[in-house]
Design a protein around this motif. Sequence first.
Motif, PDB file in Angstrom:
ATOM      1  N   ILE A 172       0.824  -1.219   0.000  1.00  0.00           N
ATOM      2  CA  ILE A 172       0.000   0.000   0.000  1.00  0.00           C
ATOM      3  C   ILE A 172       0.854   1.263   0.000  1.00  0.00           C
ATOM      4  CG2 ILE A 172      -1.705   1.327   1.309  1.00  0.00           C
ATOM      5  CD1 ILE A 172      -2.949  -1.300   2.184  1.00  0.00           C
ATOM      6  N   PRO A 173       1.762   1.449   0.985  1.00  0.00           N
ATOM      7  CA  PRO A 173       2.572   2.673   0.941  1.00  0.00           C
ATOM      8  C   PRO A 173       3.478   2.733  -0.280  1.00  0.00           C
ATOM      9  CG  PRO A 173       3.409   1.179   2.620  1.00  0.00           C
ATOM     10  CD  PRO A 173       2.095   0.623   2.163  1.00  0.00           C
ATOM     11  N   SER A 174       3.924   1.578  -0.774  1.00  0.00           N
ATOM     12  CA  SER A 174       4.793   1.579  -1.944  1.00  0.00           C
ATOM     13  C   SER A 174       4.063   2.106  -3.174  1.00  0.00           C
ATOM     14  CB  SER A 174       5.309   0.165  -2.210  1.00  0.00           C
ATOM     15  OG  SER A 174       6.122   0.144  -3.355  1.00  0.00           O
ATOM     16  N   GLY A 175       2.816   1.664  -3.362  1.00  0.00           N
ATOM     17  CA  GLY A 175       2.035   2.153  -4.493  1.00  0.00           C
ATOM     18  C   GLY A 175       1.779   3.646  -4.400  1.00  0.00           C
ATOM     19  N   ILE A 176       1.535   4.122  -3.175  1.00  0.00           N
ATOM     20  CA  ILE A 176       1.289   5.557  -2.979  1.00  0.00           C
ATOM     21  C   ILE A 176       2.562   6.352  -3.226  1.00  0.00           C
ATOM     22  CG2 ILE A 176       0.609   7.304  -1.292  1.00  0.00           C
ATOM     23  CD1 ILE A 176      -1.182   5.196  -0.008  1.00  0.00           C
ATOM     24  N   TYR A 177       3.700   5.851  -2.748  1.00  0.00           N
ATOM     25  CA  TYR A 177       4.972   6.537  -2.986  1.00  0.00           C
ATOM     26  C   TYR A 177       5.290   6.606  -4.479  1.00  0.00           C
ATOM     27  CZ  TYR A 177       6.536   6.904   1.892  1.00  0.00           C
ATOM     28  OH  TYR A 177       6.670   7.250   3.215  1.00  0.00           O
ATOM     29  N   THR A 178       4.975   5.534  -5.199  1.00  0.00           N
ATOM     30  CA  THR A 178       5.220   5.537  -6.649  1.00  0.00           C
ATOM     31  C   THR A 178       4.374   6.602  -7.333  1.00  0.00           C
ATOM     32  OG1 THR A 178       5.666   3.154  -6.568  1.00  0.00           O
ATOM     33  CG2 THR A 178       5.221   4.119  -8.724  1.00  0.00           C
ATOM     34  N   LEU A 179       3.105   6.699  -6.928  1.00  0.00           N
ATOM     35  CA  LEU A 179       2.239   7.756  -7.457  1.00  0.00           C
ATOM     36  C   LEU A 179       2.802   9.127  -7.115  1.00  0.00           C
ATOM     37  CD1 LEU A 179      -0.451   8.850  -8.641  1.00  0.00           C
ATOM     38  CD2 LEU A 179      -1.440   8.568  -6.349  1.00  0.00           C
ATOM     39  N   GLN A 180       3.242   9.290  -5.873  1.00  0.00           N
ATOM     40  CA  GLN A 180       3.786  10.573  -5.437  1.00  0.00           C
ATOM     41  C   GLN A 180       5.010  10.968  -6.253  1.00  0.00           C
ATOM     42  OE1 GLN A 180       5.096  10.545  -1.343  1.00  0.00           O
ATOM     43  NE2 GLN A 180       6.515  12.222  -1.705  1.00  0.00           N
ATOM     44  N   ASN A 181       5.920  10.032  -6.479  1.00  0.00           N
ATOM     45  CA  ASN A 181       7.136  10.348  -7.237  1.00  0.00           C
ATOM     46  C   ASN A 181       6.823  10.787  -8.657  1.00  0.00           C
ATOM     47  OD1 ASN A 181       8.849   9.753  -5.083  1.00  0.00           O
ATOM     48  ND2 ASN A 181       9.006   7.588  -5.648  1.00  0.00           N
ATOM     49  N   ASN A 182       5.808  10.175  -9.271  1.00  0.00           N
ATOM     50  CA  ASN A 182       5.401  10.600 -10.607  1.00  0.00           C
ATOM     51  C   ASN A 182       4.751  11.977 -10.582  1.00  0.00           C
ATOM     52  OD1 ASN A 182       5.678   8.365 -12.877  1.00  0.00           O
ATOM     53  ND2 ASN A 182       5.138   7.267 -11.006  1.00  0.00           N
ATOM     54  N   LEU A 183       3.987  12.259  -9.519  1.00  0.00           N
ATOM     55  CA  LEU A 183       3.332  13.561  -9.401  1.00  0.00           C
ATOM     56  C   LEU A 183       4.344  14.691  -9.240  1.00  0.00           C
ATOM     57  CD1 LEU A 183       0.302  12.676  -7.097  1.00  0.00           C
ATOM     58  CD2 LEU A 183       0.206  13.390  -9.493  1.00  0.00           C
ATOM     59  N   TYR A 216       7.195  14.987 -10.685  1.00  0.00           N
ATOM     60  CA  TYR A 216       7.650  15.365 -12.026  1.00  0.00           C
ATOM     61  C   TYR A 216       6.603  16.226 -12.716  1.00  0.00           C
ATOM     62  CZ  TYR A 216      11.707  12.238 -12.021  1.00  0.00           C
ATOM     63  OH  TYR A 216      12.909  11.648 -11.751  1.00  0.00           O
ATOM     64  N   VAL A 217       5.327  15.869 -12.533  1.00  0.00           N
ATOM     65  CA  VAL A 217       4.251  16.675 -13.121  1.00  0.00           C
ATOM     66  C   VAL A 217       4.258  18.079 -12.520  1.00  0.00           C
ATOM     67  CG1 VAL A 217       1.746  16.887 -13.390  1.00  0.00           C
ATOM     68  CG2 VAL A 217       2.832  14.635 -13.568  1.00  0.00           C
ATOM     69  N   ALA A 218       4.415  18.157 -11.205  1.00  0.00           N
ATOM     70  CA  ALA A 218       4.397  19.450 -10.523  1.00  0.00           C
ATOM     71  C   ALA A 218       5.539  20.340 -10.995  1.00  0.00           C
ATOM     72  CB  ALA A 218       4.490  19.243  -9.014  1.00  0.00           C
ATOM     73  N   LEU A 219       6.750  19.787 -11.077  1.00  0.00           N
ATOM     74  CA  LEU A 219       7.906  20.599 -11.456  1.00  0.00           C
ATOM     75  C   LEU A 219       7.962  20.861 -12.961  1.00  0.00           C
ATOM     76  CD1 LEU A 219      10.535  19.165  -8.991  1.00  0.00           C
ATOM     77  CD2 LEU A 219       9.890  21.564  -9.220  1.00  0.00           C
ATOM     78  N   SER A 220       7.125  20.198 -13.729  1.00  0.00           N
ATOM     79  CA  SER A 220       7.002  20.530 -15.151  1.00  0.00           C
ATOM     80  C   SER A 220       6.091  21.735 -15.352  1.00  0.00           C
ATOM     81  CB  SER A 220       6.439  19.333 -15.937  1.00  0.00           C
ATOM     82  OG  SER A 220       7.310  18.220 -15.863  1.00  0.00           O
ATOM     83  N   ASN A 221       5.315  22.095 -14.305  1.00  0.00           N
ATOM     84  CA  ASN A 221       4.329  23.163 -14.440  1.00  0.00           C
ATOM     85  C   ASN A 221       4.487  24.293 -13.432  1.00  0.00           C
ATOM     86  OD1 ASN A 221       2.206  22.027 -16.508  1.00  0.00           O
ATOM     87  ND2 ASN A 221       2.700  20.323 -15.159  1.00  0.00           N
ATOM     88  N   LEU A 222       5.341  24.112 -12.410  1.00  0.00           N
ATOM     89  CA  LEU A 222       5.558  25.151 -11.404  1.00  0.00           C
ATOM     90  C   LEU A 222       7.037  25.462 -11.303  1.00  0.00           C
ATOM     91  CD1 LEU A 222       3.286  23.932  -8.442  1.00  0.00           C
ATOM     92  CD2 LEU A 222       2.789  25.791 -10.031  1.00  0.00           C
ATOM     93  N   GLN A 232      -0.287  25.929 -14.444  1.00  0.00           N
ATOM     94  CA  GLN A 232      -0.069  26.214 -13.032  1.00  0.00           C
ATOM     95  C   GLN A 232      -1.084  25.472 -12.176  1.00  0.00           C
ATOM     96  OE1 GLN A 232      -0.193  30.526 -12.945  1.00  0.00           O
ATOM     97  NE2 GLN A 232       2.040  30.671 -12.981  1.00  0.00           N
ATOM     98  N   PHE A 233      -2.314  25.396 -12.637  1.00  0.00           N
ATOM     99  CA  PHE A 233      -3.341  24.668 -11.895  1.00  0.00           C
ATOM    100  C   PHE A 233      -3.009  23.184 -11.835  1.00  0.00           C
ATOM    101  CE2 PHE A 233      -7.369  22.278 -11.859  1.00  0.00           C
ATOM    102  CZ  PHE A 233      -7.894  22.731 -10.643  1.00  0.00           C
ATOM    103  N   VAL A 234      -2.548  22.625 -12.963  1.00  0.00           N
ATOM    104  CA  VAL A 234      -2.154  21.218 -12.992  1.00  0.00           C
ATOM    105  C   VAL A 234      -1.011  20.970 -12.010  1.00  0.00           C
ATOM    106  CG1 VAL A 234      -1.086  19.420 -14.416  1.00  0.00           C
ATOM    107  CG2 VAL A 234      -2.941  20.800 -15.343  1.00  0.00           C
ATOM    108  N   GLY A 235      -0.023  21.879 -12.003  1.00  0.00           N
ATOM    109  CA  GLY A 235       1.099  21.748 -11.083  1.00  0.00           C
ATOM    110  C   GLY A 235       0.661  21.823  -9.635  1.00  0.00           C
ATOM    111  N   LEU A 236      -0.248  22.753  -9.336  1.00  0.00           N
ATOM    112  CA  LEU A 236      -0.739  22.913  -7.966  1.00  0.00           C
ATOM    113  C   LEU A 236      -1.502  21.677  -7.511  1.00  0.00           C
ATOM    114  CD1 LEU A 236      -1.219  24.605  -5.438  1.00  0.00           C
ATOM    115  CD2 LEU A 236      -3.191  25.646  -6.587  1.00  0.00           C
ATOM    116  N   VAL A 237      -2.374  21.145  -8.364  1.00  0.00           N
ATOM    117  CA  VAL A 237      -3.124  19.934  -8.016  1.00  0.00           C
ATOM    118  C   VAL A 237      -2.171  18.764  -7.781  1.00  0.00           C
ATOM    119  CG1 VAL A 237      -4.764  18.215  -8.881  1.00  0.00           C
ATOM    120  CG2 VAL A 237      -5.234  20.650  -9.185  1.00  0.00           C
TER     121      VAL A 237
END
Length: 328
Positions: A90-101, A103-109, A175-180
């Motif tokens: 469970i935490p591993s799957g969440i951490y994997t999602l977080q790590n991908n997010l 990259y999304v955040a820093l591509s937009n913020l 910016q909204f995508v990055g914030l989310v």
Amino acid sequence: MASAKLKYLSLGVLVFQTTSLVLTMRYSRTLQGDGPRYLASSAVVVAEFLKILACVGLVFKDHSYSGRALSSILRQEILHKPIETLKLAIPSGIYTLQNNLLYVALSNLDAATYQVTYQLKILTTALFSASMLGRKLGVYQWLSLLILMAGVALVQWPADSTPDPQKEQPTAGSQFVGLVAVLVACFSSGFAGVYFEKILKETKQSVWIRNIQLGMFGLVFGIFGMLAYDGDRVQEHGMFQGYNTLTCIVVALQALGGLVIAAVIKYADNILKGFATSLSIILSTFISYFWLEDFEPTSVFFLGTVFVMMATFLYGYENKPATNPSRA
């Protein structure tokens, strides 16, 4: 003396790792180069693989560099305890999602806004700690959380300054995508961190063994995610498309992150960790403005940043009761 050196060394490495990761990740995601850009999902997979190798090396060191002892401990703690191992899915799957997010955040913020906003993970971690671990928060901690929310709100306050036409400005949509992405990462970080802490307290397994288990599931989830979202691009240009020296640095820094935090938890305290976080925010802001040139600071942003750094210090402050003179 040796303990003090390790404390400040671990904090120095934490400042370096946090600041370098944010800036290099942001630069690598916005750099215009020839050929396809590297896949964030691929970077997450490689980082998990490197993390597993590092943790296996640390377990190998803890058992006097004995290959037989290493093989025995891995079989005993991972293969022969499948229920304990599955708890980390469970935490591993969440951490994997977080790590991908991230990259999304820093591509937009920009790096500065990301760094400050991401401190909301203090709030989510505190709330999950109270609900899942029954941990009681003190007056200073509740006050710090209120200051933190006010600071992040100020950082996200829209600027009225006229944009420079010479510079490429991010759109409101991006910016909204990055914030989310940052907000979802904060919630996932808080839940996964508290869940992992709960598992560590319920068992006596080494933190490195637990990180190997996390990495194993993270590797599997990461590969499935990469094939699901970028499968066509992987088939066309390969998993390592767009990789260069900068990409390798980003992946190595991301893999190093969990190990550095473990060292800080072992050798340092919350106040010094807050100091390291604040210093990282300041460095990211200056470098984002002077080097990356993708950030225009405003007075409201600086006020919000000060609030966030105050909250970080205040959350780690422990109000120790005064010594009773009669018992001295």
